[in-house]
Design an enzyme around this catalytic site. Structure first.
Site, PDB file in Angstrom:
ATOM      1  N   GLU A 119      -1.690   6.136   5.633  1.00  0.00           N
ATOM      2  CA  GLU A 119      -2.234   4.809   5.316  1.00  0.00           C
ATOM      3  C   GLU A 119      -1.152   3.749   5.190  1.00  0.00           C
ATOM      4  O   GLU A 119      -1.391   2.659   4.670  1.00  0.00           O
ATOM      5  CB  GLU A 119      -3.041   4.880   4.015  1.00  0.00           C
ATOM      6  CG  GLU A 119      -2.228   5.032   2.743  1.00  0.00           C
ATOM      7  CD  GLU A 119      -1.834   6.460   2.419  1.00  0.00           C
ATOM      8  OE1 GLU A 119      -1.507   6.713   1.243  1.00  0.00           O
ATOM      9  OE2 GLU A 119      -1.851   7.319   3.318  1.00  0.00           O
ATOM     10  N   ASP A 162       0.813  -0.395   2.192  1.00  0.00           N
ATOM     11  CA  ASP A 162      -0.114   0.728   2.290  1.00  0.00           C
ATOM     12  C   ASP A 162      -1.372   0.460   1.494  1.00  0.00           C
ATOM     13  O   ASP A 162      -1.472  -0.521   0.747  1.00  0.00           O
ATOM     14  CB  ASP A 162       0.558   2.064   1.946  1.00  0.00           C
ATOM     15  CG  ASP A 162       0.757   2.276   0.461  1.00  0.00           C
ATOM     16  OD1 ASP A 162       0.333   1.415  -0.349  1.00  0.00           O
ATOM     17  OD2 ASP A 162       1.326   3.309   0.087  1.00  0.00           O
ATOM     18  N   ILE A 163      -2.350   1.301   1.709  1.00  0.00           N
ATOM     19  CA  ILE A 163      -3.675   1.119   1.107  1.00  0.00           C
ATOM     20  C   ILE A 163      -3.683   1.763  -0.268  1.00  0.00           C
ATOM     21  O   ILE A 163      -3.326   2.933  -0.427  1.00  0.00           O
ATOM     22  CB  ILE A 163      -4.760   1.746   2.005  1.00  0.00           C
ATOM     23  CG1 ILE A 163      -4.710   1.110   3.398  1.00  0.00           C
ATOM     24  CG2 ILE A 163      -6.145   1.581   1.384  1.00  0.00           C
ATOM     25  CD1 ILE A 163      -5.530   1.842   4.444  1.00  0.00           C
TER      26      ILE A 163
END
Length: 322
Positions: free
Chosen positions: A237, A194-195
């Site tokens: 995300e 994920d970001i």
């Protein structure tokens, strides 16, 4: 009776009927030499009956598969049995232009074909008659519907923002691969990423900027993975990648490739340059994972460990692989 030209011995109404009917009529002898040819065939093939009479069908239509057609006509010749062929089996028998070459999207006429034996007075088959039905409009309509159905099917599988698989479809593929892996015992790994600090991106630049960042990372994922890999947007995300025939070590290489690419990427949005990083967790399949969810949770835990380790890192699950 000759078709498509003036014939003696036949009434004018019979000739008019055969000439005007919107069905192609081709009569050949058992050696496939053309004897009759109606106006429909003349109009669409570009050949007058006088041009083709006495010639082999296979010289007039050189893309015809001679061995295939003779085999197809065998029941008609040997058993006096009609033969039928629809466009789904073979788009056309005689390659000809469509009835509406300017407005039709088809490159050629789609055809249904009926093949009938013609008997001599003694009852033996001496000729073969081909009836050619123009079904281009029906074929185009069916293919349009099938194309729309395929697009709907793809839409139901794909996340609109990233063009990766959506969570539901990815989960289906993941569970299927889990069952296959139990039998095959080939290496396979799942990678979750994920970001980092994504909420901050949304809060600072807005949700449209956040979407641009998500799209940017999805492009990096596509570039870093193979056609056989199964990549999806798991939610928000977060992304997941299933890597068949891949050990944890090799999956780590993929994760690092994505991480380094993300680190170097600047996402431009309304004059701002946004830099982000990603964190990833990896779990290679092993016998400890008796359920798909356990395997996925191992990758999720590795991702959590990567976050706790300071983010912008890739960590492999510590589950015993023995």
């Amino acid at each position: 009776m000759e078709m498509g030209t003036q014939v003696s011995g036949s009434s004018s109404w019979q000739h008019a009927l055969v000439s005007s009917i919107e069905v192609g009529i081709v009569v050949v002898d058992t050696n496939f030499v053309i004897e009759q040819w109606n106006q429909f065939m003349q109009n669409h093939s570009g050949y007058d009956l006088n041009d083709v009479r006495g010639r082999s069908l296979f010289t007039c239509f050189d893309d015809l598969d001679e061995a295939w057609l003779k085999n197809k006509c065998q029941p008609a010749v040997e058993m006096n049995t009609p033969v039928f062929m629809i466009w789904e089996q073979r788009h056309y028998l005689f390659k000809m232009d469509t009835a509406r070459p300017v407005t039709s999207p088809a490159e050629y006429m789609y055809q249904n074909i009926s093949i009938f034996p013609i008997l001599c007075e003694k009852g033996a088959v001496e000729k073969i008659c081909f009836l050619v039905y123009d079904v281009t409009d029906q074929a185009m309509s069916k293919m349009r519907i099938e194309g729309l159905n395929q697009k709907l099917k793809e839409i139901s599988r794909v996340d609109g923002l990233t063009q990766l698989f959506n969570r539901r479809y990815w989960q289906e593929r993941f569970e299927r691969e889990f069952k296959l892996t139990i039998r095959s015992k080939k290496p396979i790994s799942v990678l979750m990423l994920d970001i980092d600090h994504f909420k901050k991106v949304n809060d600072t630049y807005g949700h449209q900027a956040g979407d641009a960042v998500i799209q940017s990372i999805s492009k990096l994922i596509k570039k870093a993975t193979r056609e056989t890999d199964i990549a999806g947007r798991y939610g928000g995300e977060e992304f997941v990648i299933l890597l068949p025939d891949t050990t944890a070590e090799n999956a780590y290489t993929v994760g690092e490739r994505i991480r380094k690419a993300a680190e170097k990427t600047l996402v431009e949005h309304e004059g701002a340059e946004i830099s982000v990083t990603i964190s990833a967790g990896i779990a290679e399949f092993n016998a400890a994972y008796t359920q798909p969810l356990l395997w996925l949770e191992a990758a999720d835990q590795a991702l959590y460990d990567a976050k706790n380790a300071g983010r912008n890192t890739v960590i492999v699950s510590a589950v015993n692989t023995a």
